[in-house]
Design a protein around this motif. Structure first.
Motif, short mmCIF file in Angstrom:
data_model
loop_
_atom_site.label_atom_id
_atom_site.label_comp_id
_atom_site.label_asym_id
_atom_site.label_seq_id
_atom_site.Cartn_x
_atom_site.Cartn_y
_atom_site.Cartn_z
N HIS A 137 0.83 -1.21 0.00
CA HIS A 137 0.00 0.00 0.00
C HIS A 137 0.86 1.26 0.00
N LEU A 138 1.90 1.23 0.83
CA LEU A 138 2.76 2.41 0.96
C LEU A 138 3.46 2.74 -0.35
N PHE A 139 4.03 1.72 -0.99
CA PHE A 139 4.75 1.99 -2.24
C PHE A 139 3.80 2.34 -3.38
N CYS A 140 2.61 1.75 -3.36
CA CYS A 140 1.59 2.15 -4.35
C CYS A 140 1.24 3.62 -4.15
N SER A 141 1.10 4.01 -2.90
CA SER A 141 0.75 5.42 -2.59
C SER A 141 1.83 6.36 -3.10
N ILE A 142 3.09 5.99 -2.87
CA ILE A 142 4.20 6.83 -3.36
C ILE A 142 4.14 6.93 -4.88
N GLY A 143 3.87 5.80 -5.53
CA GLY A 143 3.75 5.78 -6.99
C GLY A 143 2.62 6.67 -7.48
N VAL A 192 6.89 5.36 -13.50
CA VAL A 192 6.68 5.40 -12.04
C VAL A 192 6.51 3.98 -11.49
N ALA A 193 5.74 3.16 -12.22
CA ALA A 193 5.52 1.78 -11.75
C ALA A 193 6.85 1.02 -11.70
N ALA A 194 7.69 1.22 -12.71
CA ALA A 194 8.98 0.53 -12.73
C ALA A 194 9.85 0.98 -11.55
N SER A 205 8.31 -0.25 -8.20
CA SER A 205 8.43 -1.72 -8.07
C SER A 205 9.86 -2.08 -7.67
N PHE A 206 10.82 -1.41 -8.32
CA PHE A 206 12.22 -1.68 -8.00
C PHE A 206 12.53 -1.32 -6.53
N ALA A 207 12.05 -0.15 -6.13
CA ALA A 207 12.28 0.29 -4.74
C ALA A 207 11.62 -0.69 -3.76
N PHE A 208 10.41 -1.11 -4.08
CA PHE A 208 9.68 -2.04 -3.21
C PHE A 208 10.43 -3.36 -3.09
N TYR A 209 10.92 -3.84 -4.24
CA TYR A 209 11.67 -5.10 -4.23
C TYR A 209 12.93 -4.96 -3.35
N LYS A 210 13.65 -3.86 -3.53
CA LYS A 210 14.90 -3.68 -2.77
C LYS A 210 14.62 -3.66 -1.26
N VAL A 211 13.58 -2.94 -0.88
CA VAL A 211 13.25 -2.82 0.55
C VAL A 211 12.83 -4.17 1.13
N THR A 212 11.91 -4.84 0.45
CA THR A 212 11.39 -6.10 0.99
C THR A 212 12.45 -7.21 0.94
N ALA A 213 13.28 -7.18 -0.11
CA ALA A 213 14.33 -8.20 -0.21
C ALA A 213 15.30 -8.04 0.96
N LYS A 251 12.70 -13.84 -8.84
CA LYS A 251 12.10 -14.45 -10.05
C LYS A 251 10.60 -14.15 -10.12
N TYR A 252 9.91 -14.38 -9.01
CA TYR A 252 8.45 -14.17 -9.03
C TYR A 252 8.10 -12.67 -9.07
N SER A 253 8.94 -11.86 -8.45
CA SER A 253 8.69 -10.41 -8.52
C SER A 253 8.79 -9.93 -9.97
N LEU A 254 9.80 -10.43 -10.67
CA LEU A 254 10.00 -10.04 -12.07
C LEU A 254 8.81 -10.47 -12.92
N ILE A 255 8.37 -11.72 -12.71
CA ILE A 255 7.23 -12.22 -13.49
C ILE A 255 5.99 -11.37 -13.20
N ALA A 256 5.75 -11.10 -11.92
CA ALA A 256 4.57 -10.30 -11.54
C ALA A 256 4.64 -8.92 -12.17
N PHE A 257 5.80 -8.29 -12.10
CA PHE A 257 5.95 -6.94 -12.67
C PHE A 257 5.73 -6.96 -14.18
N ALA A 258 6.36 -7.93 -14.85
CA ALA A 258 6.26 -7.98 -16.32
C ALA A 258 4.81 -8.21 -16.75
N VAL A 259 4.13 -9.12 -16.06
CA VAL A 259 2.73 -9.41 -16.43
C VAL A 259 1.85 -8.19 -16.19
N LEU A 260 1.97 -7.58 -15.00
CA LEU A 260 1.13 -6.42 -14.68
C LEU A 260 1.43 -5.24 -15.60
#
Lengths: 178, 391
Positions: free
Chosen positions: A100-106, A135-137, A140-148, A162-171
């Motif tokens: 939610h937080l990263f979506c809000s920033i986006g 903005v989504a890219a 998403s990158f920032a979210f991945y870095k933080v959560t990873a 791997k799954y983050s990349l697939i989810a991002f590419a599909v969305l």
């Protein structure tokens, strides 16, 4: 302030959800206003027409309604993602809050960029496609870095990536390209 | 003495008030004797629901008016059917100047309406007829042929203008310098000209001919949804008859009235809600006159003057020729698919880079320590679920 919020999960949860809806409205008000103005043209022929402030109010309310619905849908999607990726070692409520937080920033950044649209239709058309993707890219990158960094070690991060990349590419393909 | 002075001043004031009243009355009465007033009133008397009625009264009226204005029987009907086989009819007339130039301009206004349609668009048709009369008088000075079209079925989705454009040959499209459209020109707060959403020499020429017309504020009231016509974005002035011409690549100039300051980021007919009558049963001649007085006639005349003096100006042909090169390229700049293609390309690049990074992560994981991480954002989480490790 930030530390106080970190110490109070419930308050953070409520505030971030409110922020999510508000930034969604800020990001999308132009599109909603466009639809309301067009619909007003249709209604006017039936003898029902809205004044300017009512049109804006309707647009903002419609955006807020969709934002609220999305607020409930986003955690479902995040949980679906974690289930499909077979990731069980993540605190899910906190993870969804970060989504939610990263979506809000986006939404906030995209909303600011959308203000440029007001200057020329050329940016309205090209910006309407490129701004959300950029903005989504970024988010998403920032979210991945933080959560990873928070939840995954050097072994488990491979699967998460791997799954983050697939989810991002599909969305991104579904929402921004098509 | 004081009483006397008071009496004198009172008499003077009453005299001034009466004189002013008479002057106002004279001014307000004058507009009723104009062609614009008479024509608008006449047109409003005809039922003009889209499509040909039993006796085709309004079409016959328009043909007679066109022929009368041009002094010969040149007006023709362009009939067509659409959807439920209802029959519609554009009325077309031409001042032929093919001996001078292969080029032509088109001047149009739609005559159909939802109700009485005084503002939308009896006023536009009145302006069309007066412009025709002006050009007929100055026929020998025209730089090219002029086609006048009264469109039918605009209110049903620009059917008349779409049909007209579909009947044009490629050569005719290429030879059309400008399409002028007059729609709802008299009831709104301001009289606007809209060409390209950017500065063009044609707009500059037209605006220079009158101080009563202003150019529509660029990009004001534009939205990226919904895109009804294929512009790539939407705005209210697209919803009228110049749109099919512009989409065919013909430069266009729309005259319309309204305001962009009364509503937030949007178009409105007027800042006075009672004057916002477009496409409602309140759009009557009585209301048009009651709400605008002489002003609606002034707007019709300003539109006519702007078109007439622009076309008859010495540099019109040159400016109009150059207008085509100043058009925003709809297929590139207003086409979202090019932008989407770029996004798709960027997405592929991101995926390729990410795959390379993934391979690097795989290699690192072989020698990884798999250190247990128990980080949390919230130092005092109260959600039980946070510490629940699901299987």
């Amino acid at each position: 302030m930030f530390n106080k919020l970190r110490a109070n999960y419930s308050l953070s949860n409520v505030l971030i959800r409110i922020l999510f809806v508000l930034t969604f409205v800020f990001c999308n008000w132009q599109e909603f206003l466009g639809v309301v103005v067009s619909m007003n043209g249709v209604f006017a022929s039936g003898g029902v027409a809205f004044s300017g402030s009512v049109k804006l109010f309707l647009a903002l309310m419609s955006a807020a309604l969709l934002g609220t619905i999305l607020m409930f849908v986003v955690p479902l999607l995040a949980n679906l993602f974690l289930n499909v990726a077979k990731i069980y070692s993540v605190p899910r409520a906190e993870y969804c809050l970060l989504v939610h937080l990263f979506c809000s920033i986006g939404f906030l950044i995209c909303g600011l960029l959308n203000l440029i649209n007001l200057f020329t239709p050329v940016l309205l058309v090209w910006g309407g496609v490129i701004f959300p993707f950029a903005v989504a890219a970024g988010c998403s990158f920032a979210f991945y870095k933080v959560t990873a960094k928070l939840y995954f070690n050097d072994v488990t991060v491979v699967n998460y990536f791997k799954y983050s990349l697939i989810a991002f590419a599909v969305l991104a393909f579904l929402l921004e390209v098509l | 003495m004081k009483k006397f002075c008071f009496l004198v001043v009172l008499i003077l004031l009453v005299a001034l008030f009466c004189a002013n009243g008479i002057a106002v009355a004279e001014t307000s009465d004058n507009y009723r004797n104009t062609k614009a007033y008479e024509l608008t009133k006449e047109i409003c008397a005809y039922p003009r629901k889209a499509g040909i009625d039993k006796d085709g009264a309004v079409q016959t009226y328009l043909i007679n008016k066109f022929n009368e204005a041009l002094g010969k029987d040149v007006a023709v009907k362009q009939t067509f059917t659409y959807g439920n086989s209802a029959e519609y009819c554009n009325v077309v007339a031409k001042i032929d100047r093919s001996s001078v130039s292969d080029k032509q301009i088109i001047i149009g206004a739609h005559y159909d309406s939802d109700g009485e349609g005084a503002a939308d668009n009896a006023c536009g048709v009145a302006a069309l007829i007066i412009t025709m009369q002006n050009f007929a008088r100055s026929a020998n000075d025209l730089p090219c042929s002029v086609v006048f079209v009264a469109f039918d079925a605009e209110e049903l989705g620009l059917l008349g203008s779409r049909e007209y454009v579909s009947q044009m040959s490629e050569e005719q499209i290429e030879n059309t310098l400008v399409m002028f459209n007059m729609d709802s020109i008299a009831n709104g707060d301001n009289l606007y000209l809209w060409c390209e959403n950017k500065r063009t020499s044609l707009a500059d020429l037209i605006i220079s001919k009158t101080d009563k017309i202003v150019e529509k504020p660029y990009a004001k009231g534009t939205y990226n949804l919904p895109d009804f016509y294929g512009y790539g974005y939407s705005e209210t002035p697209q919803n009228t008859d110049q749109t099919p011409f512009r989409l065919a690549g013909i430069p266009t100039a729309l005259f319309f009235s309204g305001t962009y300051s009364a509503e937030p980021w949007s178009y409105a007919e007027s800042s006075d809600v009672n004057k916002c009558v477009m496409n409602t049963s309140k759009d009557t001649f009585e209301n048009l006159e009651k709400n605008n007085g002489a002003e609606f006639v002034a707007k019709i005349e300003a539109t006519v003057d702007a078109v007439t003096s622009s076309v008859l100006s010495e540099n019109f042909a040159e400016v109009a020729e150059s207008q085509r090169s100043q058009l925003v390229n709809l297929s590139v700049w207003y086409n979202t698919w090019w932008a989407r293609l770029i996004v798709f390309g960027l997405l592929i690049i991101i995926v390729i880079l990410a795959v390379l990074h993934y391979r690097k992560l795989q290699k690192q994981s072989i020698l990884g320590t798999a250190e247990v991480k128990a980080n949390n954002v919230f130092s005092q989480p109260d959600a039980e679920e946070i510490f629940t490790f699901k299987k």
